[in-house]
Write an enzyme that holds these catalytic residues in place. Structure first.
Site, PDB file in Angstrom:
ATOM      1  N   ASN A  61       0.842  -1.188   0.000  1.00  0.00           N
ATOM      2  CA  ASN A  61       0.000   0.000   0.000  1.00  0.00           C
ATOM      3  C   ASN A  61       0.876   1.237   0.000  1.00  0.00           C
ATOM      4  O   ASN A  61       1.942   1.269   0.614  1.00  0.00           O
ATOM      5  CB  ASN A  61      -1.005  -0.018   1.172  1.00  0.00           C
ATOM      6  N   GLU A  63       0.407   5.187   0.624  1.00  0.00           N
ATOM      7  CA  GLU A  63      -0.510   6.231   1.088  1.00  0.00           C
ATOM      8  C   GLU A  63      -0.064   7.615   0.621  1.00  0.00           C
ATOM      9  O   GLU A  63       1.056   7.790   0.128  1.00  0.00           O
ATOM     10  CB  GLU A  63      -0.623   6.170   2.618  1.00  0.00           C
ATOM     11  N   CYS A  72      -4.041   0.729  -2.638  1.00  0.00           N
ATOM     12  CA  CYS A  72      -3.900  -0.502  -1.863  1.00  0.00           C
ATOM     13  C   CYS A  72      -2.810  -1.402  -2.442  1.00  0.00           C
ATOM     14  O   CYS A  72      -2.456  -1.315  -3.622  1.00  0.00           O
ATOM     15  CB  CYS A  72      -5.205  -1.293  -1.897  1.00  0.00           C
ATOM     16  N   GLU A  74      -3.012  -4.582  -3.091  1.00  0.00           N
ATOM     17  CA  GLU A  74      -3.500  -5.529  -4.101  1.00  0.00           C
ATOM     18  C   GLU A  74      -3.463  -4.901  -5.493  1.00  0.00           C
ATOM     19  O   GLU A  74      -3.037  -5.517  -6.470  1.00  0.00           O
ATOM     20  CB  GLU A  74      -4.936  -5.976  -3.765  1.00  0.00           C
ATOM     21  N   CYS A 111     -10.357  -4.697  -0.110  1.00  0.00           N
ATOM     22  CA  CYS A 111     -11.471  -3.737  -0.144  1.00  0.00           C
ATOM     23  C   CYS A 111     -12.281  -3.947  -1.423  1.00  0.00           C
ATOM     24  O   CYS A 111     -11.875  -4.679  -2.327  1.00  0.00           O
ATOM     25  CB  CYS A 111     -10.947  -2.305  -0.055  1.00  0.00           C
ATOM     26  N   CYS A 114     -10.467  -3.137  -4.778  1.00  0.00           N
ATOM     27  CA  CYS A 114      -9.490  -4.163  -5.167  1.00  0.00           C
ATOM     28  C   CYS A 114     -10.190  -5.412  -5.681  1.00  0.00           C
ATOM     29  O   CYS A 114      -9.719  -6.064  -6.613  1.00  0.00           O
ATOM     30  CB  CYS A 114      -8.581  -4.503  -3.987  1.00  0.00           C
TER      31      CYS A 114
HETATM   32 ZN   LIG Z   1      -8.019  -2.249  -1.730  1.00  0.00          ZN
END
Ligand SMILES: [Zn+2]
Length: 160
Positions: A61, A63, A72, A74, A111, A114
């Site tokens: 990830n 940010e 993210c 993924e 999430c 993703c």
């Molecule tokens: Zn995600």
């Protein structure tokens, strides 16, 4: 009126029950968490994708102070894999996450965004992606994103 029942199959493993290849993919995702950029959430996620040619690529990830600009692990991983190896389908994707206290107990679920990208990757290559979600307590395995994203939207809906 009738109910539409949708069944999802999620296999639950102990780490020791996995074969060496799956253990390696999870270990690779766990190691990737060290390369996460998570100064705001302090929630470091790592992912490892196994391609058809045997290559493993990782992502974490990333940010951003402008929160929605981050991404993210993924999606970072799948976009990198598809950018570097556009002719290679993704066979499996492992995901692990840790806080400042260590790896999380329960498996880390992807999430919604993703899940949608994993679905698109499956459709793009016409091949399911096996997903391994690591937790210290157990590991979840699904054979395809369809078990995590039922009643999904993909390009076929636009052809009707
Ligand atoms: Zn995600």
């Amino acid at each position: 009126m009738k109910d539409l029942q949708i069944t999802a199959i999620i296999k639950v493993y102990q780490y020791d029950e996995l074969n060496a290849d799956d253990q390696k993919l999870i270990k690779t995702a766990m190691e990737a968490t060290a390369r996460s950029y998570a100064p705001y959430s302090h929630f470091s996620v790592g992912a490892a994708a196994l391609l058809n040619n045997g290559t493993i690529v990782t992502g974490t990830n990333q940010e951003n102070a402008a929160y929605p600009s981050g991404l993210c692990a993924e999606r970072t991983t799948l976009f990198y894999a598809n950018s570097q190896y556009p002719d290679q389908a993704v066979k499996a994707l492992a995901v692990a996450a840790k806080t400042e206290k260590g790896f999380i107990q329960t498996p880390i679920p992807p999430c919604g965004a993703c899940r949608q990208v994993i679905l698109e990757t499956e459709k793009r290559y016409g091949q399911p992606i096996r997903i391994l979600l690591y937790g210290k307590e157990c590991i979840y395995e699904v054979k395809s994103i369809s078990d995590l994203l039922p009643l999904s939207f993909d390009a076929s809906a636009m052809e009707e």
